[in-house]
Design a protein around this motif. Structure first.
Motif, PDB file in Angstrom:
ATOM      1  N   PRO A 272       0.813  -1.227   0.000  1.00  0.00           N
ATOM      2  CA  PRO A 272       0.000   0.000   0.000  1.00  0.00           C
ATOM      3  C   PRO A 272       0.842   1.271   0.000  1.00  0.00           C
ATOM      4  CG  PRO A 272      -0.892  -1.573   1.565  1.00  0.00           C
ATOM      5  CD  PRO A 272       0.428  -2.112   1.120  1.00  0.00           C
ATOM      6  N   VAL A 273       2.002   1.235   0.655  1.00  0.00           N
ATOM      7  CA  VAL A 273       2.871   2.408   0.696  1.00  0.00           C
ATOM      8  C   VAL A 273       3.485   2.638  -0.675  1.00  0.00           C
ATOM      9  CG1 VAL A 273       4.829   3.473   1.852  1.00  0.00           C
ATOM     10  CG2 VAL A 273       3.343   1.917   3.117  1.00  0.00           C
ATOM     11  N   GLU A 336      -6.865  10.846   0.327  1.00  0.00           N
ATOM     12  CA  GLU A 336      -7.446   9.665   0.973  1.00  0.00           C
ATOM     13  C   GLU A 336      -6.377   8.618   1.240  1.00  0.00           C
ATOM     14  OE1 GLU A 336     -10.494   8.386  -1.610  1.00  0.00           O
ATOM     15  OE2 GLU A 336     -11.901   9.989  -1.059  1.00  0.00           O
ATOM     16  N   ARG A 337      -5.518   8.377   0.251  1.00  0.00           N
ATOM     17  CA  ARG A 337      -4.456   7.393   0.434  1.00  0.00           C
ATOM     18  C   ARG A 337      -3.545   7.791   1.593  1.00  0.00           C
ATOM     19  NH1 ARG A 337      -3.735   3.912  -4.020  1.00  0.00           N
ATOM     20  NH2 ARG A 337      -4.927   4.511  -5.869  1.00  0.00           N
ATOM     21  N   ARG A 360       3.934  13.083   2.933  1.00  0.00           N
ATOM     22  CA  ARG A 360       4.737  12.681   4.083  1.00  0.00           C
ATOM     23  C   ARG A 360       4.032  11.515   4.781  1.00  0.00           C
ATOM     24  NH1 ARG A 360       8.687  15.306   6.846  1.00  0.00           N
ATOM     25  NH2 ARG A 360       8.188  17.267   5.769  1.00  0.00           N
ATOM     26  N   LEU A 361       4.761  10.401   4.901  1.00  0.00           N
ATOM     27  CA  LEU A 361       4.224   9.201   5.532  1.00  0.00           C
ATOM     28  C   LEU A 361       5.099   8.811   6.716  1.00  0.00           C
ATOM     29  CD1 LEU A 361       3.458   7.033   2.368  1.00  0.00           C
ATOM     30  CD2 LEU A 361       1.843   8.413   3.681  1.00  0.00           C
ATOM     31  N   LEU A 363       7.018   6.371   8.825  1.00  0.00           N
ATOM     32  CA  LEU A 363       7.530   5.011   8.667  1.00  0.00           C
ATOM     33  C   LEU A 363       7.135   4.107   9.827  1.00  0.00           C
ATOM     34  CD1 LEU A 363      11.131   5.592   7.255  1.00  0.00           C
ATOM     35  CD2 LEU A 363       9.146   4.701   6.053  1.00  0.00           C
ATOM     36  N   THR A 364       6.999   4.692  11.005  1.00  0.00           N
ATOM     37  CA  THR A 364       6.599   3.891  12.164  1.00  0.00           C
ATOM     38  C   THR A 364       5.199   3.373  12.030  1.00  0.00           C
ATOM     39  OG1 THR A 364       5.938   5.935  13.279  1.00  0.00           O
ATOM     40  CG2 THR A 364       8.152   5.097  13.720  1.00  0.00           C
ATOM     41  N   ALA A 365       4.361   4.068  11.238  1.00  0.00           N
ATOM     42  CA  ALA A 365       2.972   3.635  11.063  1.00  0.00           C
ATOM     43  C   ALA A 365       2.838   2.665   9.895  1.00  0.00           C
ATOM     44  CB  ALA A 365       2.064   4.840  10.845  1.00  0.00           C
ATOM     45  N   VAL A 366       3.506   3.002   8.751  1.00  0.00           N
ATOM     46  CA  VAL A 366       3.316   2.168   7.554  1.00  0.00           C
ATOM     47  C   VAL A 366       4.142   0.904   7.611  1.00  0.00           C
ATOM     48  CG1 VAL A 366       2.801   4.183   6.178  1.00  0.00           C
ATOM     49  CG2 VAL A 366       5.126   3.390   6.260  1.00  0.00           C
ATOM     50  N   GLY A 367       5.297   0.949   8.266  1.00  0.00           N
ATOM     51  CA  GLY A 367       6.091  -0.256   8.400  1.00  0.00           C
ATOM     52  C   GLY A 367       6.732  -0.681   7.103  1.00  0.00           C
ATOM     53  N   THR A 368       7.417  -1.785   7.148  1.00  0.00           N
ATOM     54  CA  THR A 368       8.050  -2.376   5.975  1.00  0.00           C
ATOM     55  C   THR A 368       7.641  -3.819   5.875  1.00  0.00           C
ATOM     56  OG1 THR A 368      10.008  -2.887   7.282  1.00  0.00           O
ATOM     57  CG2 THR A 368      10.042  -0.817   6.056  1.00  0.00           C
ATOM     58  N   ALA A 369       7.742  -4.324   4.668  1.00  0.00           N
ATOM     59  CA  ALA A 369       7.377  -5.724   4.445  1.00  0.00           C
ATOM     60  C   ALA A 369       8.442  -6.643   5.010  1.00  0.00           C
ATOM     61  CB  ALA A 369       7.191  -5.969   2.944  1.00  0.00           C
ATOM     62  N   HIS A 370       7.977  -7.732   5.537  1.00  0.00           N
ATOM     63  CA  HIS A 370       8.900  -8.684   6.136  1.00  0.00           C
ATOM     64  C   HIS A 370       9.031  -9.876   5.203  1.00  0.00           C
ATOM     65  CE1 HIS A 370       8.930  -6.470   9.916  1.00  0.00           C
ATOM     66  NE2 HIS A 370       7.608  -6.425   9.830  1.00  0.00           N
TER      67      HIS A 370
END
Length: 371
Positions: A272-273, A336-337, A360-361, A363-370
């Motif tokens: 999504p990010v 909206e996104r 501006r997003l 990073l602590t909220a959107v996270g990264t893929a594991h």
């Protein structure tokens, strides 16, 4: 269809029991005049559904003379099944109990006569039974109605849920349609306009003009279609296939804009990010082509320990504006996104006449893929 014949059968059985009791009571008491009150009670029972309270009162004379109690019990049950007024039911019950006691008391000189007291108890219980039965069946009918209402309410709620799902899908479809189709069609319009300026062939110039006009008409139709499809902004599942950051180079290379990309995003961002970043850059480049012809653009992606920032800045236009149709749906979709990902979108003009869009997003909220 079967309930009506069974109801008629019950009515006929009740009337038969009433008549039989009246005849047997008359024979036992050897009082033929009692047939008059019995006849009145039977006729009253025929009207018990439409006039329950008058029907009950009309059966009381038969209780006193010659002492038939079944008509009063039946009428009292109907009254209890129709009314909720406790005072009314108590009054009817006392009248019935008093009528039941009167024939059994044999005009006893004292109310404290043993047999009379037993008669009061039995008569009270006899009068109470149809009242309780009527109240029970009335409560049962009301409960059945409430259950039906609950069933209808749940069905209505399911329909509303289905409509809400369809609305979210329409909203998502409108957003994706605008992002993809508007990007491509506006690119066609820009290239057709450039061909009109650069060519000297009248046929080619006319063909380019037709292509540009068709592109403008298509964008206008797209705007109307998006207006019809758009619903209230709610989070929705993304459609597939969706672009990722690996498609950025191709997007910028096909934009027909002098644009350069500076910086990179951190690896392993959630899909999504990545889609939010891609759509933000795509919409920004589309707006540059539509509203700032001839302008150059700079795309900068930066990040620190807490935030990821995407900034698209364009210079002032060097050619006349094409005045392509726009309803601002693209920026609304980007907002909206950003909101769904806990970020913010800022847009505004620059002092030199250009324009800047910044996403501006956190990073602590959107996270990264594991992986």
């Amino acid at each position: 269809m079967s309930s009506r014949p069974s109801s008629r059968f019950v009515d006929a059985a009740v009337l038969a029991v009433v008549v039989a009791e009246g005849v047997l009571t008359t024979i036992a008491e050897d009082e033929p005049h009692g047939l008059v009150t019995i006849a009145i009670a039977v006729l009253a029972l025929l009207l018990r559904e439409r006039r329950p309270l008058p029907a009950f009162l009309a059966t009381l004379p038969a209780v006193l003379f010659p002492g038939t109690i079944v008509p009063a019990i039946v009428a009292l049950y109907v009254v209890s099944s129709r009314y909720r007024d406790s005072r009314l039911l108590a009054g009817c019950g006392l009248l019935a109990a008093a009528g039941f006691v009167f024939p059994m008391s044999e005009f006893a000189p004292s109310i404290w006569d043993f047999h009379t007291l037993l008669g009061v108890i039995y008569s009270t219980m006899t009068a109470l039974a149809p009242i309780l039965l009527g109240q029970f069946l009335q409560s049962r009918r009301e409960l059945a109605l409430r259950l039906e209402e609950v069933k209808e309410a749940r069905e209505h709620e399911r329909r509303l849920d289905a409509e809400a799902i369809l609305a979210r899908e329409r909203n998502q479809l409108a957003r994706e349609m605008h992002d993809v189709v508007s990007h491509q069609v506006s690119l066609i319009a820009v290239q057709a306009s450039a061909l009109m300026v650069s060519t000297r062939d009248p046929n080619a110039k006319q063909a380019a003009g037709n292509v540009r006009q068709l592109s403008v008409n298509t964008l206008d139709e797209l705007r109307h279609m998006v207006n019809l499809l758009r619903a209230s902004g709610t989070p929705a599942t993304e459609l597939t296939p969706q672009p990722t950051l690996t498609d950025l180079e191709r997007l910028i290379g096909n934009s027909a804009i002098d644009a350069r990309l500076v910086g990179t995003a951190p690896e392993g961002l959630e899909p999504p990010v990545q889609r939010a970043i891609y759509r933000t850059i795509q919409e920004a480049l589309t707006n540059v082509r539509k509203h700032a012809p001839g302008a150059s653009a700079s795309i900068e992606i930066s990040h620190d320990d807490t935030d990821l920032t995407v900034t698209v800045t364009n210079t002032r236009p060097t050619r006349p504006n094409l005045a392509l149709p726009s309803a601002q749906h693209g920026l609304v979709g980007l907002q909206e996104r950003a909101t769904l990902l806990g970020g913010k979108l800022h847009t505004g003009p620059m002092p030199d006449g250009g324009f800047q869009l910044r996403l501006r997003l956190p990073l602590t909220a959107v996270g990264t893929a594991h992986g």
